[in-house]
Scaffold this motif. Structure first.
Motif, short mmCIF file in Angstrom:
data_model
loop_
_atom_site.label_atom_id
_atom_site.label_comp_id
_atom_site.label_asym_id
_atom_site.label_seq_id
_atom_site.Cartn_x
_atom_site.Cartn_y
_atom_site.Cartn_z
N GLN A 2 0.83 -1.20 0.00
CA GLN A 2 0.00 0.00 0.00
C GLN A 2 0.87 1.25 0.00
OE1 GLN A 2 -1.80 1.31 3.68
NE2 GLN A 2 -3.83 1.04 2.82
N SER A 3 0.49 2.25 -0.79
CA SER A 3 1.23 3.51 -0.79
C SER A 3 0.35 4.63 -1.28
CB SER A 3 2.49 3.42 -1.67
OG SER A 3 2.12 3.33 -3.03
N VAL A 4 0.75 5.85 -0.99
CA VAL A 4 0.05 7.02 -1.51
C VAL A 4 1.08 8.07 -1.85
CG1 VAL A 4 -0.38 7.87 0.83
CG2 VAL A 4 -1.75 8.72 -1.06
N THR A 5 0.94 8.67 -3.02
CA THR A 5 1.89 9.67 -3.51
C THR A 5 1.16 10.94 -3.87
OG1 THR A 5 3.31 7.93 -4.41
CG2 THR A 5 3.67 10.18 -5.21
N TYR A 25 -2.35 6.36 -5.74
CA TYR A 25 -2.30 5.39 -4.65
C TYR A 25 -2.06 3.99 -5.21
CZ TYR A 25 -6.72 3.60 -6.22
OH TYR A 25 -7.70 3.02 -6.99
N SER A 26 -1.68 3.10 -4.32
CA SER A 26 -1.68 1.68 -4.66
C SER A 26 -2.15 0.91 -3.44
CB SER A 26 -0.29 1.20 -5.08
OG SER A 26 0.59 1.22 -3.99
N SER A 27 -2.93 -0.13 -3.70
CA SER A 27 -3.45 -0.96 -2.61
C SER A 27 -3.80 -2.32 -3.16
CB SER A 27 -4.69 -0.31 -2.00
OG SER A 27 -5.27 -1.16 -1.02
N SER A 28 -3.54 -3.33 -2.40
CA SER A 28 -3.86 -4.70 -2.82
C SER A 28 -5.33 -5.02 -2.60
CB SER A 28 -2.99 -5.69 -2.05
OG SER A 28 -1.63 -5.44 -2.28
N TYR A 29 -6.02 -4.17 -1.85
CA TYR A 29 -7.41 -4.41 -1.52
C TYR A 29 -8.23 -3.21 -1.95
CZ TYR A 29 -5.04 -7.81 1.37
OH TYR A 29 -4.23 -8.82 1.79
N SER A 30 -9.52 -3.34 -1.93
CA SER A 30 -10.37 -2.19 -2.27
C SER A 30 -10.24 -1.13 -1.19
CB SER A 30 -11.83 -2.65 -2.39
OG SER A 30 -11.96 -3.58 -3.42
N PRO A 31 -9.59 -0.04 -1.50
CA PRO A 31 -9.31 0.94 -0.44
C PRO A 31 -10.44 1.95 -0.25
CG PRO A 31 -8.27 1.65 -2.46
CD PRO A 31 -9.00 0.36 -2.78
N SER A 32 -10.42 2.58 0.89
CA SER A 32 -11.15 3.82 1.08
C SER A 32 -10.15 4.96 0.94
CB SER A 32 -11.79 3.86 2.47
OG SER A 32 -12.76 2.85 2.61
N LEU A 33 -10.58 6.03 0.33
CA LEU A 33 -9.69 7.16 0.08
C LEU A 33 -10.29 8.42 0.68
CD1 LEU A 33 -9.00 6.24 -3.62
CD2 LEU A 33 -7.29 6.16 -1.81
N PHE A 67 -12.44 9.39 -8.24
CA PHE A 67 -11.72 8.14 -8.13
C PHE A 67 -11.62 7.51 -9.51
CE2 PHE A 67 -10.14 4.32 -6.38
CZ PHE A 67 -10.79 3.24 -6.95
N LYS A 68 -10.39 7.31 -9.98
CA LYS A 68 -10.16 6.67 -11.28
C LYS A 68 -9.32 5.42 -11.05
CE LYS A 68 -10.49 10.77 -14.21
NZ LYS A 68 -9.83 11.59 -15.26
N LYS A 69 -10.01 4.28 -11.05
CA LYS A 69 -9.32 3.03 -10.75
C LYS A 69 -8.26 2.70 -11.78
CE LYS A 69 -10.23 -1.75 -9.45
NZ LYS A 69 -11.29 -2.79 -9.20
N SER A 70 -8.56 2.96 -13.05
CA SER A 70 -7.61 2.62 -14.12
C SER A 70 -6.32 3.41 -14.00
CB SER A 70 -8.25 2.86 -15.48
OG SER A 70 -8.59 4.22 -15.62
N GLU A 71 -6.42 4.60 -13.44
CA GLU A 71 -5.24 5.45 -13.27
C GLU A 71 -4.73 5.44 -11.83
OE1 GLU A 71 -6.97 8.63 -16.59
OE2 GLU A 71 -6.21 9.36 -14.68
N THR A 72 -5.38 4.71 -10.98
CA THR A 72 -5.09 4.69 -9.53
C THR A 72 -4.88 6.09 -9.01
OG1 THR A 72 -2.71 4.28 -9.85
CG2 THR A 72 -4.15 2.36 -9.59
N SER A 73 -5.83 6.97 -9.33
CA SER A 73 -5.70 8.36 -8.91
C SER A 73 -6.94 8.80 -8.14
CB SER A 73 -5.50 9.27 -10.13
OG SER A 73 -6.68 9.34 -10.91
N PHE A 74 -6.75 9.83 -7.36
CA PHE A 74 -7.85 10.42 -6.57
C PHE A 74 -7.52 11.89 -6.40
CE2 PHE A 74 -11.60 10.19 -4.22
CZ PHE A 74 -11.47 10.67 -2.92
N HIS A 75 -7.57 12.62 -7.51
CA HIS A 75 -7.18 14.03 -7.51
C HIS A 75 -8.27 14.91 -6.91
CE1 HIS A 75 -3.93 12.50 -9.75
NE2 HIS A 75 -4.37 12.75 -10.98
N LEU A 76 -7.85 15.94 -6.22
CA LEU A 76 -8.76 16.89 -5.56
C LEU A 76 -8.86 18.15 -6.40
CD1 LEU A 76 -10.35 17.50 -2.86
CD2 LEU A 76 -8.26 18.66 -2.11
N ILE A 100 -2.50 4.99 5.50
CA ILE A 100 -1.29 5.73 5.13
C ILE A 100 -1.67 7.12 4.64
CG2 ILE A 100 0.66 5.88 3.54
CD1 ILE A 100 0.94 2.94 3.61
N PHE A 101 -0.93 8.11 5.16
CA PHE A 101 -1.10 9.49 4.74
C PHE A 101 -0.04 9.85 3.71
CE2 PHE A 101 -4.03 11.58 7.80
CZ PHE A 101 -4.30 10.49 8.60
N GLY A 102 -0.41 10.64 2.71
CA GLY A 102 0.58 11.22 1.82
C GLY A 102 1.40 12.26 2.56
#
Lengths: 111, 117
Positions: A2-5, A25-33, A67-76, A100-102
């Motif tokens: 798991q990571s967040v950038t 982000y990256s996560s092996s499981y369905s994450p909450s963001l 939330f864009k799963k294909s891009e693993t992004s969660f832009h604000l 994990i916090f960015g």
């Protein structure tokens, strides 16, 4: 693993112009963001959260995130910045095993 | 107000001293988290309580760090024989949910800024 950038440590925009704060982000499981905001010498305040419902999430103070799963992004984003938006913003990923916090993005608003 | 309350807001200690940081969570909140936030960094997880049970302490940096929540409400983070690298803001958060890493948001206190001289 798991990571967040957060892709930008500092972002400067003029008052009244759009805001974009990027998070991958990256996560092996369905994450909450989550996105949190921190004003100086204060704790963190929740802006919005994604929990596998609608991919476009609306938060407080006019902020949104997609939330864009294909891009693993969660832009604000926010359509129009206000001086009071100047603060530190944290993207957070939480799954079954870790939270994990960015490292944060400091948003500067230019008059 | 009814938010998370942390005390003291600021603590200065000499290296080698013991310190105790207090957190009063929102009433009725099951989960309680402690984080360490170094200058210019994001919060890093230290430990998690579900009621009085400490279910995860994997983030505690050394055995000098100890946390307790004996009655399932107020929590204390204790640091023994403080070192300069312990200087940071210590944040406490509580959540209504009982699951460890759930989708429930956390409510944060304003933190305790610890400076070790």
């Amino acid at each position: 693993a798991q990571s967040v950038t957060q892709l930008d440590s500092h972002v400067s925009v003029s008052e009244g112009t759009p805001v974009l704060l990027r998070c991958n982000y990256s996560s092996s499981y369905s994450p909450s963001l989550f996105w949190y905001v921190q004003h100086p010498n204060k704790g963190l305040q929740l802006l919005l959260k994604y929990t596998s419902a609608a991919t476009l999430v609306k938060g407080i103070n006019g902020f949104e995130a997609e939330f864009k799963k294909s891009e693993t992004s969660f832009h604000l984003t926010k359509p129009s910045a206000h001086m009071s938006d100047a603060a530190e913003y944290f993207c957070v990923v939480s799954d079954r095993y870790k939270i994990i916090f960015g490292k944060g993005t400091r948003l500067h608003i230019l008059p | 107000g009814a938010g998370v309350s942390q005390s003291p807001r600021y603590k200065v200690a000499k290296r080698g001293q013991d310190v105790a940081l207090r957190c009063d969570p929102i009433s009725g909140h099951v989960s309680l988290f402690w984080y360490q936030q170094a200058l210019g960094q994001g919060p890093e997880f230290l430990t998690y309580f579900q009621n009085e049970a400490q279910l995860d302490k994997s983030g505690l940096p050394s055995d000098r760090f100890f946390a307790e929540r004996p009655e399932g409400s107020v929590s204390t983070l204790k640091i023994q024989r403080t070192q300069q690298e312990d200087s940071a803001v210590y944040l406490c958060a509580s959540s209504l949910a009982g699951a460890v890493y759930s989708n429930q948001p956390q409510h944060f206190g304003d933190g305790t800024r610890l400076s070790i001289l």
